[in-house]
Design an enzyme around this catalytic site. Structure first.
Site, PDB file in Angstrom:
ATOM      1  N   GLU A  12      11.952  -3.438   2.294  1.00  0.00           N
ATOM      2  CA  GLU A  12      11.121  -3.233   3.492  1.00  0.00           C
ATOM      3  C   GLU A  12      11.982  -3.156   4.760  1.00  0.00           C
ATOM      4  O   GLU A  12      11.606  -2.499   5.729  1.00  0.00           O
ATOM      5  CB  GLU A  12      10.118  -4.390   3.644  1.00  0.00           C
ATOM      6  CG  GLU A  12       9.065  -4.448   2.548  1.00  0.00           C
ATOM      7  CD  GLU A  12       8.262  -5.744   2.565  1.00  0.00           C
ATOM      8  OE1 GLU A  12       7.067  -5.695   2.220  1.00  0.00           O
ATOM      9  OE2 GLU A  12       8.810  -6.815   2.901  1.00  0.00           O
ATOM     10  N   THR A  86       4.990  -4.775   4.085  1.00  0.00           N
ATOM     11  CA  THR A  86       3.974  -3.923   3.468  1.00  0.00           C
ATOM     12  C   THR A  86       2.722  -4.740   3.173  1.00  0.00           C
ATOM     13  O   THR A  86       2.741  -5.974   3.198  1.00  0.00           O
ATOM     14  CB  THR A  86       4.519  -3.305   2.172  1.00  0.00           C
ATOM     15  OG1 THR A  86       4.946  -4.357   1.310  1.00  0.00           O
ATOM     16  CG2 THR A  86       5.671  -2.365   2.465  1.00  0.00           C
ATOM     17  N   LYS A 171      -4.090  -6.884   3.417  1.00  0.00           N
ATOM     18  CA  LYS A 171      -3.837  -8.029   2.538  1.00  0.00           C
ATOM     19  C   LYS A 171      -2.342  -8.143   2.284  1.00  0.00           C
ATOM     20  O   LYS A 171      -1.724  -7.191   1.787  1.00  0.00           O
ATOM     21  CB  LYS A 171      -4.610  -7.815   1.232  1.00  0.00           C
ATOM     22  CG  LYS A 171      -4.399  -8.875   0.189  1.00  0.00           C
ATOM     23  CD  LYS A 171      -5.298  -8.638  -1.012  1.00  0.00           C
ATOM     24  CE  LYS A 171      -5.000  -9.601  -2.139  1.00  0.00           C
ATOM     25  NZ  LYS A 171      -3.716  -9.336  -2.796  1.00  0.00           N
ATOM     26  N   ASP A 172      -1.765  -9.305   2.635  1.00  0.00           N
ATOM     27  CA  ASP A 172      -0.326  -9.473   2.394  1.00  0.00           C
ATOM     28  C   ASP A 172      -0.040 -10.855   1.826  1.00  0.00           C
ATOM     29  O   ASP A 172      -0.966 -11.579   1.441  1.00  0.00           O
ATOM     30  CB  ASP A 172       0.478  -9.184   3.674  1.00  0.00           C
ATOM     31  CG  ASP A 172       0.638 -10.409   4.558  1.00  0.00           C
ATOM     32  OD1 ASP A 172      -0.191 -11.345   4.455  1.00  0.00           O
ATOM     33  OD2 ASP A 172       1.597 -10.450   5.353  1.00  0.00           O
ATOM     34  N   MET A 173       1.245 -11.233   1.782  1.00  0.00           N
ATOM     35  CA  MET A 173       1.616 -12.509   1.173  1.00  0.00           C
ATOM     36  C   MET A 173       2.447 -13.391   2.105  1.00  0.00           C
ATOM     37  O   MET A 173       2.982 -14.411   1.653  1.00  0.00           O
ATOM     38  CB  MET A 173       2.380 -12.260  -0.148  1.00  0.00           C
ATOM     39  CG  MET A 173       1.502 -11.612  -1.216  1.00  0.00           C
ATOM     40  SD  MET A 173       2.382 -11.248  -2.752  1.00  0.00           S
ATOM     41  CE  MET A 173       2.749 -12.889  -3.356  1.00  0.00           C
ATOM     42  N   GLU A 174       2.598 -13.007   3.387  1.00  0.00           N
ATOM     43  CA  GLU A 174       3.449 -13.807   4.282  1.00  0.00           C
ATOM     44  C   GLU A 174       2.905 -14.045   5.686  1.00  0.00           C
ATOM     45  O   GLU A 174       3.219 -15.066   6.304  1.00  0.00           O
ATOM     46  CB  GLU A 174       4.849 -13.155   4.447  1.00  0.00           C
ATOM     47  CG  GLU A 174       5.745 -13.217   3.245  1.00  0.00           C
ATOM     48  CD  GLU A 174       5.554 -12.014   2.319  1.00  0.00           C
ATOM     49  OE1 GLU A 174       4.954 -11.006   2.766  1.00  0.00           O
ATOM     50  OE2 GLU A 174       5.996 -12.086   1.151  1.00  0.00           O
ATOM     51  N   ASP A 197      -0.722   0.104  -0.946  1.00  0.00           N
ATOM     52  CA  ASP A 197      -1.737   0.187  -2.005  1.00  0.00           C
ATOM     53  C   ASP A 197      -3.124  -0.072  -1.440  1.00  0.00           C
ATOM     54  O   ASP A 197      -3.271  -0.728  -0.411  1.00  0.00           O
ATOM     55  CB  ASP A 197      -1.420  -0.820  -3.119  1.00  0.00           C
ATOM     56  CG  ASP A 197      -1.242  -2.223  -2.581  1.00  0.00           C
ATOM     57  OD1 ASP A 197      -0.118  -2.553  -2.164  1.00  0.00           O
ATOM     58  OD2 ASP A 197      -2.231  -2.962  -2.525  1.00  0.00           O
TER      59      ASP A 197
END
Ligand code: ADE
Length: 232
Positions: A12, A86, A171-174, A197
């Site tokens: 990224e 992302t 929607k992410d993870m961080e 996505d």
């Protein structure tokens, strides 16, 4: 002005790292695995912090993001934190692969604490984002949307329920983990998210993510160069 980017995956950040020719500051976070790159741009300092690796892969997710954010803020003392990365988005909101959004809000979508109001409020987070976000998005022509963060790449029905109830779009993870740390220091955070996505497309998220990672990362580079030009 000191701007500190926090990025989870090397893929990224790489186009952006190459664009600015930033230099690795050896041992900056030792013994932590986080990496720090620096460049001076028109009298301002640009730092790009990567979470680093464990088990042979880039550290993604909230734990690594919190460690990187806390360490970076304490060592660098930035004026602005930027989380660039992302995300998944939704066809039903008109999102396309490669779209770049600025985060208009940020919360967790997988911390389910039923019952008492204060605990429920803490679980969701809903942290502030930089107050200049909407103006910057309008000036540069980026979409805006609320980011929701969880610890998984997939989306379970219980995640989707919380995302939809709270009007989440990205929607992410961080992001929420970094925004949580920023909230403790009362530091502004800007969220720059590029779509790999579409969570409601029916396709495999991991396959879509893998296929579109390079494109979305290139879009992040283009967006971040324009954002930095606007900020410094
Ligand atoms: N990063 C990229 N796509 C994602 C998704 N669908 N969920 C969480 N994090 C992501």
């Amino acid at each position: 002005m000191k701007i500190c980017y926090i990025v989870a995956m090397r893929a990224e950040a790489q186009p952006f790292i190459e664009h600015y020719g930033v230099k690795l500051l050896e041992g900056f976070f030792a013994p932590l695995p986080c990496l720090c790159y620096h460049a001076s741009i028109q009298g301002s300092d640009l730092y790009i912090v990567l979470n680093g690796e464990q088990h042979g892969s880039d550290l993604i997710g909230c734990e690594a993001a919190s460690v990187a954010a806390l360490s970076a803020i304490q060592k660098i003392q930035p004026d602005l934190v930027v989380n660039s990365g992302t995300c998944g988005a939704f066809l039903s909101n008109g999102a396309n692969i490669g779209d770049v959004y600025l985060g208009s809000g940020v919360m967790f979508h997988d911390r389910r604490v039923a019952g008492d109001d204060e605990w429920g409020t803490q679980a969701l987070g809903n942290y502030p984002v930089w107050e200049g976000t909407a103006d910057l998005a309008q000036r540069l022509g980026f979409k805006v949307g609320k980011v929701t963060t969880g610890s998984s790449l997939d989306m379970q029905p219980c995640d989707e329920e919380i995302i939809r109830q709270n009007h989440g779009e990205l929607k992410d993870m961080e992001a929420a983990a970094i925004a949580f740390v920023c909230s403790l220091f009362k530091l502004p955070i800007l969220l720059v998210k590029s779509v790999t996505d579409l969570c409601d497309s029916g396709a495999s998220t991991y396959e879509e993510f893998s296929k579109n990672l390079a494109l979305a990362s290139e879009r992040l580079r283009e967006a971040n160069v324009r954002i930095i030009d606007a900020l410094v």
